[in-house]
Design a protein around this motif. Sequence first.
Motif, mmCIF file in Angstrom:
data_model
loop_
_atom_site.group_PDB
_atom_site.id
_atom_site.type_symbol
_atom_site.label_atom_id
_atom_site.label_comp_id
_atom_site.label_asym_id
_atom_site.label_seq_id
_atom_site.Cartn_x
_atom_site.Cartn_y
_atom_site.Cartn_z
ATOM 1 N N VAL A 38 33.006 31.739 29.982
ATOM 2 C CA VAL A 38 31.648 32.121 29.586
ATOM 3 C C VAL A 38 31.198 33.271 30.483
ATOM 4 N N LEU A 39 31.171 34.475 29.917
ATOM 5 C CA LEU A 39 30.809 35.658 30.704
ATOM 6 C C LEU A 39 29.300 35.724 30.961
ATOM 7 N N ARG A 40 28.521 35.382 29.966
ATOM 8 C CA ARG A 40 27.058 35.410 30.126
ATOM 9 C C ARG A 40 26.424 34.629 28.972
ATOM 10 N N ALA B 67 39.297 40.068 37.214
ATOM 11 C CA ALA B 67 38.172 40.977 37.439
ATOM 12 C C ALA B 67 38.182 42.137 36.458
ATOM 13 N N ALA B 68 39.371 42.602 36.085
ATOM 14 C CA ALA B 68 39.457 43.719 35.137
ATOM 15 C C ALA B 68 38.901 43.354 33.769
ATOM 16 N N ASP B 69 38.810 42.060 33.484
ATOM 17 C CA ASP B 69 38.287 41.593 32.194
ATOM 18 C C ASP B 69 36.831 41.155 32.293
ATOM 19 N N GLY B 70 36.234 41.342 33.477
ATOM 20 C CA GLY B 70 34.835 40.966 33.657
ATOM 21 C C GLY B 70 34.615 39.569 34.203
ATOM 22 N N VAL B 71 35.660 38.924 34.661
ATOM 23 C CA VAL B 71 35.541 37.557 35.185
ATOM 24 C C VAL B 71 34.979 37.598 36.603
ATOM 25 N N ARG B 72 34.057 36.683 36.891
ATOM 26 C CA ARG B 72 33.450 36.576 38.212
ATOM 27 C C ARG B 72 33.465 35.105 38.657
ATOM 28 N N PRO B 73 33.369 34.870 39.986
ATOM 29 C CA PRO B 73 33.289 33.477 40.451
ATOM 30 C C PRO B 73 32.089 32.753 39.865
ATOM 31 N N ASP B 74 32.207 31.447 39.728
ATOM 32 C CA ASP B 74 31.170 30.539 39.214
ATOM 33 C C ASP B 74 30.968 30.650 37.707
ATOM 34 N N GLU C 246 36.454 21.639 22.899
ATOM 35 C CA GLU C 246 35.873 20.294 22.908
ATOM 36 C C GLU C 246 34.765 20.143 23.939
ATOM 37 N N GLY C 247 34.846 20.901 25.032
ATOM 38 C CA GLY C 247 33.843 20.771 26.071
ATOM 39 C C GLY C 247 34.251 21.477 27.344
ATOM 40 N N MET C 248 33.376 21.401 28.334
ATOM 41 C CA MET C 248 33.561 22.112 29.600
ATOM 42 C C MET C 248 34.791 21.590 30.339
ATOM 43 N N ALA C 249 35.568 22.541 30.907
ATOM 44 C CA ALA C 249 36.792 22.181 31.616
ATOM 45 C C ALA C 249 36.700 22.427 33.115
ATOM 46 N N GLY C 250 35.959 23.471 33.546
ATOM 47 C CA GLY C 250 35.901 23.757 34.970
ATOM 48 C C GLY C 250 35.057 24.983 35.257
ATOM 49 N N VAL C 251 35.189 25.459 36.511
ATOM 50 C CA VAL C 251 34.410 26.600 36.987
ATOM 51 C C VAL C 251 35.339 27.533 37.762
ATOM 52 N N VAL C 252 35.250 28.833 37.473
ATOM 53 C CA VAL C 252 36.067 29.822 38.187
ATOM 54 C C VAL C 252 35.659 29.854 39.660
ATOM 55 N N ASP C 253 36.650 29.801 40.550
ATOM 56 C CA ASP C 253 36.320 29.847 41.981
ATOM 57 C C ASP C 253 36.997 31.012 42.703
ATOM 58 N N GLN C 254 38.077 31.549 42.149
ATOM 59 C CA GLN C 254 38.737 32.709 42.754
ATOM 60 C C GLN C 254 39.122 33.693 41.661
ATOM 61 N N ILE D 168 19.697 23.656 34.902
ATOM 62 C CA ILE D 168 18.730 23.725 35.996
ATOM 63 C C ILE D 168 19.307 24.568 37.142
ATOM 64 N N GLY D 169 18.531 25.503 37.623
ATOM 65 C CA GLY D 169 18.978 26.394 38.684
ATOM 66 C C GLY D 169 19.591 27.670 38.156
ATOM 67 N N GLY D 170 19.967 27.696 36.867
ATOM 68 C CA GLY D 170 20.492 28.912 36.266
ATOM 69 C C GLY D 170 21.918 29.255 36.634
ATOM 70 N N LYS D 171 22.595 28.368 37.355
ATOM 71 C CA LYS D 171 23.963 28.690 37.759
ATOM 72 C C LYS D 171 24.927 28.609 36.585
ATOM 73 N N TYR D 172 24.751 27.572 35.760
ATOM 74 C CA TYR D 172 25.605 27.395 34.597
ATOM 75 C C TYR D 172 24.748 27.393 33.334
ATOM 76 N N PRO D 173 25.303 27.846 32.208
ATOM 77 C CA PRO D 173 24.541 27.827 30.952
ATOM 78 C C PRO D 173 24.145 26.402 30.574
ATOM 79 N N SER D 174 23.080 26.283 29.848
ATOM 80 C CA SER D 174 22.589 24.970 29.415
ATOM 81 C C SER D 174 23.245 24.566 28.100
#
Length: 285
Positions: free
Chosen positions: A267-269, A136-143, A150-158, A223-229
């Motif tokens: 990916v912060l934003r 959180a101190a570095d700006g990390v948020r859930p989702d 090489e490509g997407m690895a996962g999604v922050v959950d905690q 789609i839905g804007g939850k994750y970047p395209s």
Amino acid sequence: MKKQRFVTVLAVLVLCACMALSVHQRWRFPLVNAAVNTVLLPFNDAVRHVSDRIAAFRDERRLNAALQEENRRLKAELDALRSAEYRLQLLETENRELLAMAGYRQQRDELALLPARVIGIGLGDLHEYFFLDKGAADGVRPDMVVTASEGMAGVVDQVYGHYSRFMLISSNQSRIGVKALRRESRAVGVLTGQGTSRSLLRAEYFGRDDDVVIGDMLVTSGIGGKYPSGLCVGRVSGVENDVTGLQKLAQVEPAANLSHLDRVFIVLREDVKRRIEKEIKEVKP
């Protein structure tokens, strides 16, 4: 008894005198010299043989000590070379990773990317969660999305103060909207994990007539804007119809090496305007 001792002492004295004469006055007493040589020659040979054996043993001990010292020196040099080779390979691997990450950041300049390191794995047998050294101190948020070069690895959950946990896209609980990158295809589906014990992912909810073929690259749909395209997810390795025949299912090989994650981006934003501008430029002839 005393007589025998006297005779023995006398014989020794005579022998010593003869030896002295044979050494210093050999040219004047040839017979004495010959007699002394006849008596002492076997003894001299025995003494010389013992002396040679002692010298050879001493030389062998000295040679063995030198060889052992040389062996220790060579072993130390070999260990140093192996250590240097390992460090060199480690530096080369790290250099390749850093170059790949620098290239990815330059290519995806519409994304605000936070470099992070994998510092641990979640408890349990599934190994679906990993811990990062950013929180959180570095700006990390859930989702927030976690991606390798090489490509997407996962999604922050905690998220915690200075570290965070993310779930792999191979987890059974993972659900990510995807689309085929090929321009001729407008296929959109949902990527699901099949557990970390299985190397392939599964994309489902493609329409029966959707144009999805082996070799298609799948990216996040946004789609839905939850994750970047446009984040690379994997490549289609197999396509089949479901049991109802109403939709297509695809087996997907993940783009990232999910079993050897080390350096990643969070990916912060996303600058949506910048992304749209890039997409327009790519479409223009």
